[in-house]
Design an enzyme around this catalytic site. Sequence first.
Site, PDB file in Angstrom:
ATOM      1  N   GLU A  30      -1.933  21.990  -2.603  1.00  0.00           N
ATOM      2  CA  GLU A  30      -0.473  21.974  -2.443  1.00  0.00           C
ATOM      3  C   GLU A  30       0.180  23.268  -2.932  1.00  0.00           C
ATOM      4  OE1 GLU A  30       1.327  17.914  -3.290  1.00  0.00           O
ATOM      5  OE2 GLU A  30      -0.606  17.736  -4.295  1.00  0.00           O
ATOM      6  N   SER A 158       1.111  15.158  -1.210  1.00  0.00           N
ATOM      7  CA  SER A 158       1.695  15.742   0.000  1.00  0.00           C
ATOM      8  C   SER A 158       1.017  15.249   1.278  1.00  0.00           C
ATOM      9  CB  SER A 158       1.652  17.285  -0.041  1.00  0.00           C
ATOM     10  OG  SER A 158       2.495  17.765  -1.062  1.00  0.00           O
ATOM     11  N   TYR A 224       7.438  18.598   5.126  1.00  0.00           N
ATOM     12  CA  TYR A 224       7.782  19.963   4.769  1.00  0.00           C
ATOM     13  C   TYR A 224       8.160  20.874   5.933  1.00  0.00           C
ATOM     14  CZ  TYR A 224       5.615  18.481   0.426  1.00  0.00           C
ATOM     15  OH  TYR A 224       5.315  17.795  -0.723  1.00  0.00           O
ATOM     16  N   ARG A 263       8.853  10.242  -8.640  1.00  0.00           N
ATOM     17  CA  ARG A 263       9.277   9.651  -7.374  1.00  0.00           C
ATOM     18  C   ARG A 263       8.223   8.672  -6.885  1.00  0.00           C
ATOM     19  NH1 ARG A 263       8.199  13.230  -3.424  1.00  0.00           N
ATOM     20  NH2 ARG A 263       6.849  11.688  -2.427  1.00  0.00           N
ATOM     21  N   ASP A 265       6.717   5.994  -3.934  1.00  0.00           N
ATOM     22  CA  ASP A 265       6.697   5.755  -2.493  1.00  0.00           C
ATOM     23  C   ASP A 265       6.352   4.292  -2.248  1.00  0.00           C
ATOM     24  OD1 ASP A 265       7.217   8.449  -2.061  1.00  0.00           O
ATOM     25  OD2 ASP A 265       5.086   8.974  -2.008  1.00  0.00           O
ATOM     26  N   GLU A 278       2.310   4.856  -4.467  1.00  0.00           N
ATOM     27  CA  GLU A 278       1.964   5.844  -5.487  1.00  0.00           C
ATOM     28  C   GLU A 278       3.222   6.355  -6.163  1.00  0.00           C
ATOM     29  OE1 GLU A 278       0.958   9.948  -4.021  1.00  0.00           O
ATOM     30  OE2 GLU A 278       0.702   8.865  -2.124  1.00  0.00           O
ATOM     31  N   ASN A 280       4.669  10.130  -7.776  1.00  0.00           N
ATOM     32  CA  ASN A 280       4.485  11.573  -7.959  1.00  0.00           C
ATOM     33  C   ASN A 280       5.212  11.991  -9.225  1.00  0.00           C
ATOM     34  OD1 ASN A 280       3.316  12.521  -5.166  1.00  0.00           O
ATOM     35  ND2 ASN A 280       4.924  11.045  -4.721  1.00  0.00           N
ATOM     36  N   GLY A 284       8.133  17.426  -4.954  1.00  0.00           N
ATOM     37  CA  GLY A 284       8.601  18.653  -4.337  1.00  0.00           C
ATOM     38  C   GLY A 284      10.070  18.922  -4.623  1.00  0.00           C
TER      39      GLY A 284
END
Length: 321
Positions: A30, A158, A224, A263, A265, A278, A280, A284
């Site tokens: 990443e 990602s 992205y 964050r 998901d 998951e 993070n 990002g």
Amino acid sequence: MTAAYANLASTLDPKAFGRVAVLFGGKSAEREVSLKSGNAVLQALQSAGVDAFGIDVGDDFLQRLLSEKIDRAFIILHGRGGEDGSMQGLLECLGIPYTGSGILASALAMDKLRTKQVWHSLGIPTPRHAVLASEADCISAATELGFPLIVKPAHEGSSIGMAKVNSLPELTAAWKDASSYDSQVLVEQWITGPEFTIAILRGQVLPPIALGTPHTFYDYDAKYIANDTQYRIPCGLDSAKEQELMDLTAKACEALGITGWGRADVMQDVDGQFWFLEVNTAPGMTDHSLVPMAARAAGLDFQQLVLSILAASVDSQESRG
């Protein structure tokens, strides 16, 4: 700024943070995303009056840490080497306060398998799964879980190395591809329904975002690069269901020991059940990123968000004594 989130804005003088090293880049898969995130964070800190400078984490990193005057670190490294507890451990050994979660929470959240095991033990809903290490495992997983399935490297972010599969040949091929990123590969039941992402900041859950993409799933390109990804805030849930999602997110993050920011998901199936995928711990911070989007919905602009994340490192330092 909405009253519910008024306490998130940092009240500290930017000079009070001292000399701040923004850690970005690194060697993970990443890296490119981290470079973009790091430059955005660095620019925001400097424009706010923080004495900040950047370090692209490479072979000379330890030498840089020892030679530079650093009062605290803003970790915006994505993936292994930055989100997995190793960077956090190094900084703690050197006595440098840092943003985000501590060693254990970072390591747990980076490991999708261990994350699921913790959640399962606490009754937090997460899709059924299996671990793939051979073609025999692929056959067993197909029999036990059925199709469609989604294959993931256990320690990447990602959406790198991920693939949706609908047959045993596809599953075997996806396992082999994911194995090039990680020796441990996870396969999960595919959840059909809307996807949500929910940010947390300094102990508060920010407004959920509903995601929509014409891609098969919310993959690297959708995250992205693509301009056709849809983001909905408000997320479209009724108030009771949205509160349920936010409460579950707080519980899921607390279970892993997440602090500072992060964050989660989440998928919702056709019956309205939420399924956690998951968390993070260093999400990002690019122009396509979701935490800045959620922060804007709460009334914080990008600069205020970055300062709030940095202020959380002061909170963590004080709580750790």
